[in-house]
Design an enzyme around this catalytic site. Structure first.
Site, PDB file in Angstrom:
ATOM      1  N   CYS A  73       0.828  -1.210   0.000  1.00  0.00           N
ATOM      2  CA  CYS A  73       0.000   0.000   0.000  1.00  0.00           C
ATOM      3  C   CYS A  73       0.866   1.265   0.000  1.00  0.00           C
ATOM      4  O   CYS A  73       1.606   1.513   0.956  1.00  0.00           O
ATOM      5  CB  CYS A  73      -0.910  -0.050   1.236  1.00  0.00           C
ATOM      6  SG  CYS A  73      -1.732   1.493   1.645  1.00  0.00           S
ATOM      7  N   CYS A  76       0.202   3.671   2.897  1.00  0.00           N
ATOM      8  CA  CYS A  76       0.737   3.081   4.138  1.00  0.00           C
ATOM      9  C   CYS A  76       2.237   3.349   4.233  1.00  0.00           C
ATOM     10  O   CYS A  76       2.745   3.709   5.303  1.00  0.00           O
ATOM     11  CB  CYS A  76       0.493   1.572   4.189  1.00  0.00           C
ATOM     12  SG  CYS A  76      -1.243   1.098   4.147  1.00  0.00           S
TER      13      CYS A  76
END
Length: 146
Positions: A73, A76
């Site tokens: 991600c 993230c």
């Protein structure tokens, strides 16, 4: 308002520095797991290994920020330095849940997208955010419930 956030951040840094100095002077170590004070937040994120581990972390600390993330991600990855600095510079414990490795935990936390951040105060979930968040927002949530 930026000055007050900077002042608060500096106050927290100084407090953590004093706590570490006291720990060393009393024969302790800098490892948060060796700290005598219950609820003392570690200065690094805690990698959650299972539901029982998450329950222990939430029970042990007054305020816990749980970061549900995935290695693949992008947002993230962008938030990683912020998450690490929140662990080091706030009174909250920071726990990380890899949603790929712990799908059931992520589901129980309501993580339908990543990153999902769940803030626990006194053992109860009190805030949930989805998507990348700026440091100021997360610090504000932590301070509101600390």
């Amino acid at each position: 308002m930026s000055e007050s956030i900077d002042d608060e951040r500096e106050r927290i840094r100084e407090q953590k520095k004093r706590e570490m100095q006291e720990r060393l002077e009393n024969g302790g170590s800098l490892d948060a797991a060796d700290a005598d004070g219950e609820g003392t937040a570690p200065d690094k994120p805690i990698a959650i290994t299972g539901q029982g581990h998450l329950d222990e972390v939430v029970e042990e600390h007054d305020v816990v920020l749980v970061d549900c993330y995935a290695d693949w991600c992008g947002p993230c990855q962008m938030m990683e330095p912020t998450i690490e600095s929140l662990a080091a510079e706030t009174d909250a414990a920071v726990a990380k849940v890899d949603v790929d490795a712990h799908q059931q935990i992520a589901q129980q936390l309501g993580a339908r997208g990543v990153p999902t951040l769940v803030l626990y105060a006194d053992g109860q979930p009190v805030e949930r955010t989805v998507g990348a968040q700026d440091r100021g927002t997360l610090e504000g949530l932590i301070e509101q419930h600390a």
